[in-house]
Enzyme design. Structure first.
Site, PDB file in Angstrom:
ATOM      1  N   HIS A  36      41.972  18.537  39.579  1.00  0.00           N
ATOM      2  CA  HIS A  36      42.037  19.825  40.272  1.00  0.00           C
ATOM      3  C   HIS A  36      41.219  19.796  41.562  1.00  0.00           C
ATOM      4  CE1 HIS A  36      42.453  24.307  40.255  1.00  0.00           C
ATOM      5  NE2 HIS A  36      41.362  24.199  41.000  1.00  0.00           N
ATOM      6  N   GLU A  37      39.967  19.383  41.458  1.00  0.00           N
ATOM      7  CA  GLU A  37      39.091  19.405  42.627  1.00  0.00           C
ATOM      8  C   GLU A  37      39.458  18.317  43.639  1.00  0.00           C
ATOM      9  OE1 GLU A  37      37.314  21.900  43.045  1.00  0.00           O
ATOM     10  OE2 GLU A  37      37.370  22.689  41.006  1.00  0.00           O
ATOM     11  N   HIS A  91      42.294  19.540  45.837  1.00  0.00           N
ATOM     12  CA  HIS A  91      41.818  20.412  46.920  1.00  0.00           C
ATOM     13  C   HIS A  91      41.278  19.575  48.081  1.00  0.00           C
ATOM     14  CE1 HIS A  91      42.392  24.251  45.072  1.00  0.00           C
ATOM     15  NE2 HIS A  91      41.529  24.049  44.088  1.00  0.00           N
TER      16      HIS A  91
END
Length: 221
Positions: A33-34, A37
């Site tokens: 997820h990170e 980004h």
């Protein structure tokens, strides 16, 4: 999470396999997820995340120890947010939209891929008495559930989640709705977490998504 195992009748080695599978799936879901980004922000022209060492799948760069422990113990937690500077984006609004959707998209893709593996081999793994295969079953299961959890939770249009950042990116600057969410988002989020609201939303959405995934994979049988 851990409280669900207290007093359970599972053998110790099976509990250990379950815990290891949960931790590994949690780390992979958070890191993906990170990292997503950071990667999309970098591709859009912002080097901030890369300069801070976030353009990596190394879990120690992304996991907040307290947030990780809270999620492990209580089912709610957080990772270190990826810092970005949208002023570096080649296309400001497009960059904001893509970065806000990057994390949840990664989680949805992972849930989809692992649901396929689970669909085809899950019953075989569940029937096994081999410790590694039991671990693999739990790992597949948690990769689906945890990634869908992050997907659903972060899509909520509440500050400071990704869903809010998406709404902010596609609406005029300074509009009343965004201002309201920025002011009261924390309170609204707490209400979601301490009441059954999120559990209701999560159960309906995830059951529908998983059913859709299994329907798709069933086309290949």
């Amino acid at each position: 999470m851990i409280y669900d195992l207290i007093g359970s009748n599972l053998p110790f080695v099976q509990i250990l396999a379950l815990l290891v599978a949960y931790v590994l799936a949690l780390m992979l879901a958070f890191c993906s997820h990170e990292f997503s980004h950071a990667y999309v922000a970098y591709k859009m022209g912002d080097p901030t995340a890369k300069a801070l060492g976030r353009l990596t799948l190394n879990p120690f760069k992304h996991i907040d120890p307290i947030g990780f422990l809270c999620l492990f113990l209580f089912g709610f937690g957080w990772a270190k947010p990826v810092e970005i500077n949208p002023l570096h984006f080649k296309h400001y609004r497009k960059g904001l939209v893509l970065v806000s959707l990057a994390g949840v998209t990664a989680n949805l893709i992972l849930a989809f891929v692992f649901s396929g593996i689970y669909f085809f081999v899950g019953q075989f793994l569940l029937a096994s008495t081999n410790l590694f295969l039991i671990f693999l079953y739990y790992f597949l299961f948690y990769m689906i559930i945890l990634n869908l959890s992050l997907f659903v939770f972060n899509l909520l249009p509440i500050f400071p989640l990704d869903g809010f950042n998406f709404i902010k990116a596609i609406t005029p600057a300074g509009n009343g709705f965004v201002t309201f969410l920025q002011r009261y988002g924390t309170i609204i989020l707490l209400i979601f977490l301490i009441t059954p609201l999120f559990d209701i939303v999560f159960s309906y959405v995830t059951s529908g998504v998983i059913s859709g995934f299994f329907w798709f994979w069933g086309l290949f049988v």
